[in-house]
Scaffold this active site. Structure first.
Site, PDB file in Angstrom:
ATOM      1  N   LEU A   1      -9.678   2.667   4.569  1.00 40.68           N
ATOM      2  CA  LEU A   1      -9.058   2.068   3.407  1.00 40.68           C
ATOM      3  C   LEU A   1      -7.636   1.695   3.774  1.00 40.68           C
ATOM      4  O   LEU A   1      -6.998   2.363   4.599  1.00 40.68           O
ATOM      5  CB  LEU A   1      -9.028   3.045   2.228  1.00 40.68           C
ATOM      6  N   ASP A   2      -7.112   0.618   3.169  1.00 42.44           N
ATOM      7  CA  ASP A   2      -5.719   0.261   3.385  1.00 42.44           C
ATOM      8  C   ASP A   2      -4.819   1.447   3.025  1.00 42.44           C
ATOM      9  O   ASP A   2      -5.161   2.258   2.152  1.00 42.44           O
ATOM     10  CB  ASP A   2      -5.324  -0.932   2.509  1.00 42.44           C
ATOM     11  N   ARG A   3      -3.676   1.512   3.642  1.00 41.18           N
ATOM     12  CA  ARG A   3      -2.752   2.627   3.407  1.00 41.18           C
ATOM     13  C   ARG A   3      -2.467   2.831   1.919  1.00 41.18           C
ATOM     14  O   ARG A   3      -2.468   3.970   1.422  1.00 41.18           O
ATOM     15  CB  ARG A   3      -1.430   2.370   4.130  1.00 41.18           C
TER      16      ARG A   3
ATOM     17  N   ASN B   1      -8.769  -6.207   3.984  1.00 48.81           N
ATOM     18  CA  ASN B   1      -8.061  -6.702   2.800  1.00 48.81           C
ATOM     19  C   ASN B   1      -8.933  -7.566   1.890  1.00 48.81           C
ATOM     20  O   ASN B   1      -8.432  -8.396   1.134  1.00 48.81           O
ATOM     21  CB  ASN B   1      -6.821  -7.523   3.200  1.00 48.81           C
TER      22      ASN B   1
END
Length: 289
Positions: free
Chosen positions: A127-129, A224
């Site tokens: 997962l993105d930060r 994203n």
């Protein structure tokens, strides 16, 4: 969490009552417990002379050794000998080549070492930060490889909550585009330009004066993807510094994207597994504005 309960039969001060109720525990230990872990009729108190009356209930809650070892930067939702399902907090990296960075992997490896498990954490997906939510992490390269070899066959449902700017029309649909890597961000094309196909299904669950709460399902797992696709709809995710509005004046300080559901077939046991987390409080409060 371990819980002990005692019922008050006669008037007493709280500390004296604990001494009598826990005769096999040292007085020093009882005083320590009173400092943090004692509840009277459900309300925590550390007042040593709290006046107890007949009919009251005194509870003592203490964390087990395993609970004390659990990390603070993420929640371990499920654990077995083969894998974790974790709820990652926003701001934590999933993985980094820099061993000095705090990541899901480094946090779990510390937990595995502290709990004397002879294995290491391995990335299954990321997962993105600044995205929170459910992630799969394996305890062996073999389990990770089984997911990689048949990701779509094993992971049969992944859903996200997002709070997006404005009112999305139509309120339900599919976003399909082709992604290529730009110099600073992902580029999206509505026609096949040789990039990677990205497909997202969305449904608006609720609208407020300024925002839409959206349920999103991924057919593909591009980098994203949701953030880019909501930008393509001209309704970007709230507080998205890369794909959102530069003059984002929302009263939240985090990206409003949360992976709330993951369903998969366990690569070792063959069981169908389903996990969900609730809507983050920050999202619910934002929708009230």
């Amino acid at each position: 969490m371990k819980k002990q309960e005692f019922h008050v039969a006669e008037p007493s001060g709280l500390l004296d009552f604990l001494f009598k109720s826990m005769p096999d525990t040292s007085r020093t230990r009882v005083k320590s417990i009173l400092s943090h872990n004692v509840y009277v009729d459900g309300r925590r108190t550390s007042q040593y002379n709290f006046p107890l009356q007949p009919g009251m209930k005194v509870s003592i809650e203490t964390a087990s050794r395993k609970d004390r070892l659990r990390p603070r930067d993420l929640d371990i939702v499920y654990e077995d000998p083969h894998l974790f399902v974790v709820n990652k907090h926003e701001g934590l990296l999933s993985y980094s080549k820099n061993i000095k960075d705090k990541t899901v992997i480094t946090v779990l490896n510390q937990y595995l070492e502290a709990s004397h498990q002879s294995c290491h954490a391995h990335v299954v997906h990321r997962l993105d930060r600044d995205t929170s939510g459910l992630m799969l992490v394996s305890k062996s390269k073999e389990v990770s490889r089984k997911f990689e070899e048949d990701w779509k066959g094993r992971v049969f449902d992944r859903r996200y909550f997002a709070v997006a700017w404005g009112h999305i029309e139509p309120p339900k649909g599919e976003i399909r585009s082709w992604f290529t890597d730009g110099e600073f961000c992902v580029l999206s094309s509505p026609t096949d330009n040789g990039g990677k196909l990205a497909v997202t299904h969305y449904e608006v669950l609720e609208t407020s004066r300024r925002y839409s709460l959206v349920d999103l399902k991924l057919d593909t797992g591009r980098h994203n993807q949701i953030r880019v696709h909501l930008r393509d709809l001209k309704h970007p995710v709230v507080h998205d510094p890369m794909y959102g509005y530069k003059d984002d004046l929302s009263p939240v300080s985090r990206l409003c994207l949360h992976a709330y559901r993951i369903c998969f077939i366990h690569p070792v046991t063959g069981r169908r597994m389903k996990f969900e987390t609730p809507l983050p409080d920050a999202f619910a409060k934002l929708m009230e504005i």
